[in-house]
Motif scaffolding. Structure first.
Motif, PDB file in Angstrom:
ATOM      1  N   SER A 119       0.808  -1.232   0.000  1.00 17.99           N
ATOM      2  CA  SER A 119       0.000   0.000   0.000  1.00 17.99           C
ATOM      3  C   SER A 119       0.835   1.272   0.000  1.00 17.99           C
ATOM      4  CB  SER A 119      -0.939   0.014   1.212  1.00 17.99           C
ATOM      5  OG  SER A 119      -0.211  -0.044   2.419  1.00 17.99           O
ATOM      6  N   HIS A 120       2.020   1.232   0.638  1.00 23.16           N
ATOM      7  CA  HIS A 120       2.875   2.419   0.715  1.00 23.16           C
ATOM      8  C   HIS A 120       4.344   2.049   0.474  1.00 23.16           C
ATOM      9  CE1 HIS A 120      -0.680   3.530   3.191  1.00 23.16           C
ATOM     10  NE2 HIS A 120      -0.548   4.667   2.550  1.00 23.16           N
ATOM     11  N   PRO A 121       4.684   1.697  -0.756  1.00 22.49           N
ATOM     12  CA  PRO A 121       6.088   1.336  -1.025  1.00 22.49           C
ATOM     13  C   PRO A 121       7.009   2.524  -0.812  1.00 22.49           C
ATOM     14  CG  PRO A 121       4.856   1.577  -3.081  1.00 22.49           C
ATOM     15  CD  PRO A 121       3.849   1.645  -1.966  1.00 22.49           C
ATOM     16  N   PRO A 122       8.178   2.304  -0.236  1.00 27.84           N
ATOM     17  CA  PRO A 122       9.124   3.412  -0.021  1.00 27.84           C
ATOM     18  C   PRO A 122       9.492   4.072  -1.346  1.00 27.84           C
ATOM     19  CG  PRO A 122       9.832   1.420   1.127  1.00 27.84           C
ATOM     20  CD  PRO A 122       8.713   1.009   0.237  1.00 27.84           C
ATOM     21  N   LYS A 123       9.511   5.383  -1.370  1.00 25.02           N
ATOM     22  CA  LYS A 123       9.823   6.117  -2.600  1.00 25.02           C
ATOM     23  C   LYS A 123      11.177   5.710  -3.168  1.00 25.02           C
ATOM     24  CE  LYS A 123       6.240   8.950  -2.866  1.00 25.02           C
ATOM     25  NZ  LYS A 123       5.297   8.911  -4.009  1.00 25.02           N
ATOM     26  N   ALA A 124      12.142   5.502  -2.262  1.00 32.29           N
ATOM     27  CA  ALA A 124      13.503   5.206  -2.707  1.00 32.29           C
ATOM     28  C   ALA A 124      13.636   3.817  -3.321  1.00 32.29           C
ATOM     29  CB  ALA A 124      14.472   5.338  -1.526  1.00 32.29           C
ATOM     30  N   LEU A 125      12.647   2.948  -3.080  1.00 33.09           N
ATOM     31  CA  LEU A 125      12.732   1.571  -3.577  1.00 33.09           C
ATOM     32  C   LEU A 125      11.516   1.179  -4.395  1.00 33.09           C
ATOM     33  CD1 LEU A 125      14.078   1.595  -0.469  1.00 33.09           C
ATOM     34  CD2 LEU A 125      14.410  -0.781  -1.012  1.00 33.09           C
ATOM     35  N   GLU A 126      10.822   2.172  -4.928  1.00 34.09           N
ATOM     36  CA  GLU A 126       9.545   1.908  -5.599  1.00 34.09           C
ATOM     37  C   GLU A 126       9.685   0.887  -6.726  1.00 34.09           C
ATOM     38  OE1 GLU A 126       5.660   4.754  -6.060  1.00 34.09           O
ATOM     39  OE2 GLU A 126       7.663   5.619  -6.180  1.00 34.09           O
ATOM     40  N   ALA A 127      10.682   1.053  -7.560  1.00 33.26           N
ATOM     41  CA  ALA A 127      10.857   0.150  -8.700  1.00 33.26           C
ATOM     42  C   ALA A 127      11.204  -1.253  -8.245  1.00 33.26           C
ATOM     43  CB  ALA A 127      11.956   0.684  -9.625  1.00 33.26           C
ATOM     44  N   GLU A 128      12.111  -1.363  -7.259  1.00 34.35           N
ATOM     45  CA  GLU A 128      12.519  -2.684  -6.765  1.00 34.35           C
ATOM     46  C   GLU A 128      11.354  -3.411  -6.095  1.00 34.35           C
ATOM     47  OE1 GLU A 128      14.072   0.157  -6.249  1.00 34.35           O
ATOM     48  OE2 GLU A 128      16.263  -0.051  -6.328  1.00 34.35           O
ATOM     49  N   VAL A 129      10.583  -2.675  -5.300  1.00 36.90           N
ATOM     50  CA  VAL A 129       9.435  -3.269  -4.607  1.00 36.90           C
ATOM     51  C   VAL A 129       8.373  -3.704  -5.617  1.00 36.90           C
ATOM     52  CG1 VAL A 129       7.457  -2.723  -3.133  1.00 36.90           C
ATOM     53  CG2 VAL A 129       9.768  -2.127  -2.395  1.00 36.90           C
ATOM     54  N   GLU A 130       8.131  -2.862  -6.609  1.00 34.99           N
ATOM     55  CA  GLU A 130       7.149  -3.187  -7.637  1.00 34.99           C
ATOM     56  C   GLU A 130       7.509  -4.482  -8.355  1.00 34.99           C
ATOM     57  OE1 GLU A 130       5.773  -1.174 -11.811  1.00 34.99           O
ATOM     58  OE2 GLU A 130       5.851   0.163 -10.075  1.00 34.99           O
ATOM     59  N   LYS A 131       8.797  -4.657  -8.657  1.00 37.05           N
ATOM     60  CA  LYS A 131       9.241  -5.877  -9.326  1.00 37.05           C
ATOM     61  C   LYS A 131       9.097  -7.091  -8.411  1.00 37.05           C
ATOM     62  CE  LYS A 131      13.114  -7.985 -11.790  1.00 37.05           C
ATOM     63  NZ  LYS A 131      12.849  -9.296 -11.172  1.00 37.05           N
ATOM     64  N   LEU A 132       9.431  -6.924  -7.141  1.00 34.73           N
ATOM     65  CA  LEU A 132       9.335  -8.019  -6.177  1.00 34.73           C
ATOM     66  C   LEU A 132       7.889  -8.492  -6.054  1.00 34.73           C
ATOM     67  CD1 LEU A 132      10.786  -9.764  -4.052  1.00 34.73           C
ATOM     68  CD2 LEU A 132      10.404  -7.935  -2.401  1.00 34.73           C
ATOM     69  N   ILE A 133       6.971  -7.547  -5.935  1.00 35.64           N
ATOM     70  CA  ILE A 133       5.553  -7.892  -5.812  1.00 35.64           C
ATOM     71  C   ILE A 133       5.047  -8.534  -7.106  1.00 35.64           C
ATOM     72  CG2 ILE A 133       3.229  -6.939  -5.554  1.00 35.64           C
ATOM     73  CD1 ILE A 133       4.511  -4.792  -3.718  1.00 35.64           C
ATOM     74  N   ALA A 134       5.454  -7.983  -8.236  1.00 33.10           N
ATOM     75  CA  ALA A 134       5.021  -8.527  -9.531  1.00 33.10           C
ATOM     76  C   ALA A 134       5.496  -9.965  -9.710  1.00 33.10           C
ATOM     77  CB  ALA A 134       5.559  -7.654 -10.669  1.00 33.10           C
ATOM     78  N   ASP A 135       6.705 -10.258  -9.270  1.00 33.42           N
ATOM     79  CA  ASP A 135       7.239 -11.621  -9.369  1.00 33.42           C
ATOM     80  C   ASP A 135       6.397 -12.599  -8.561  1.00 33.42           C
ATOM     81  OD1 ASP A 135       9.253 -10.810 -11.038  1.00 33.42           O
ATOM     82  OD2 ASP A 135      10.803 -10.726  -9.481  1.00 33.42           O
ATOM     83  N   TYR A 136       5.995 -12.189  -7.365  1.00 29.03           N
ATOM     84  CA  TYR A 136       5.164 -13.054  -6.519  1.00 29.03           C
ATOM     85  C   TYR A 136       3.779 -13.222  -7.121  1.00 29.03           C
ATOM     86  CZ  TYR A 136       8.344 -13.814  -2.647  1.00 29.03           C
ATOM     87  OH  TYR A 136       9.400 -14.246  -1.886  1.00 29.03           O
TER      88      TYR A 136
END
Length: 222
Positions: A119-136
């Motif tokens: 719901s609130h991905p860290p701004k500094a890691l938005e792309a990395e978090v988005e990829k991690l979630i997409a992979d799952y």
């Protein structure tokens, strides 16, 4: 824990779990920006230099911790679901919601962290978090995977109303019951109430929903 960081992977399993559990609690409570690595290292009984020797950066640490939390929730939920023996579709999904609820309450910090990340991905890691979630999501929430988990084929022999497809019923039920599960998780966060009482209320609401779905809400005219 995936062996992405060799130095950390060499630690005894108990020490790895201790560090991961502390990190999960701190990141779940404070978020990425406000979590102090000084607090983590003090609680874990290690130096900051050692922590960064293991993970190189706070960003890497955070991503590893989120990944670990996701792995735990997926593993435990799948194990609970695999043990369900109900042969009726509605009984099975009811048991699945309760199973998911038990996992989320038992692994409350992991659940809180993953929800916060989504719901609130860290701004500094938005792309990395988005990829991690997409992979799952690509691996565990495909339509084929969900239908297999819910055993949608149990609806094939059900006396569905004319004009309704198995897929329509399945999608509606899965959506509503997932929303109910999340509702009671939020209630658990907000209120200091015994989990047994919360589970009883959830079960009653699931039964009410299933009853309405099966038999409708309007009285049939004579």
């Amino acid at each position: 824990m995936r062996a992405v960081y060799p130095a950390f992977a060499k630690l005894p399993e108990e020490k790895q779990e201790l560090i991961m559990n502390i990190c999960i609690e701190e990141f779940a409570k404070n978020g990425y920006t406000n979590t102090s690595t000084d607090t983590i290292t003090a609680r874990a009984g290690i130096s900051k230099g050692i922590l960064f020797h293991y993970f190189k950066s706070k960003k890497n640490l955070y991503l590893a911790v989120v990944q670990h939390a996701m792995d735990i929730l997926v593993e435990k939920t799948f194990a609970e679901v695999a043990a369900i023996e109900a042969a009726d579709f509605f009984e099975r999904i009811k048991e699945m919601v309760l199973a998911k609820q038990r996992v989320t309450l038992k692994y409350f910090h992991e659940t809180s962290l993953v929800q916060r990340v989504i719901s609130h991905p860290p701004k500094a890691l938005e792309a990395e978090v988005e990829k991690l979630i997409a992979d799952y999501q690509k691996k565990f929430t495909t339509p084929v995977m969900l239908k297999s988990i819910y055993r949608a084929e149990l609806l094939d022999a059900a006396p569905l109303r004319e004009g309704l497809s198995v897929e329509q019923v399945f999608n509606h039920v899965a959506f509503v019951l997932n929303a109910l599960s999340n509702k009671y998780l939020q209630l658990h966060k907000a209120q200091a109430r015994p989990s047994a009482a919360m589970e009883k209320e959830l079960l009653q609401e699931i039964d009410s929903f299933i009853d309405m779905l099966k038999y409708g809400v309007y009285r049939q005219s004579e």
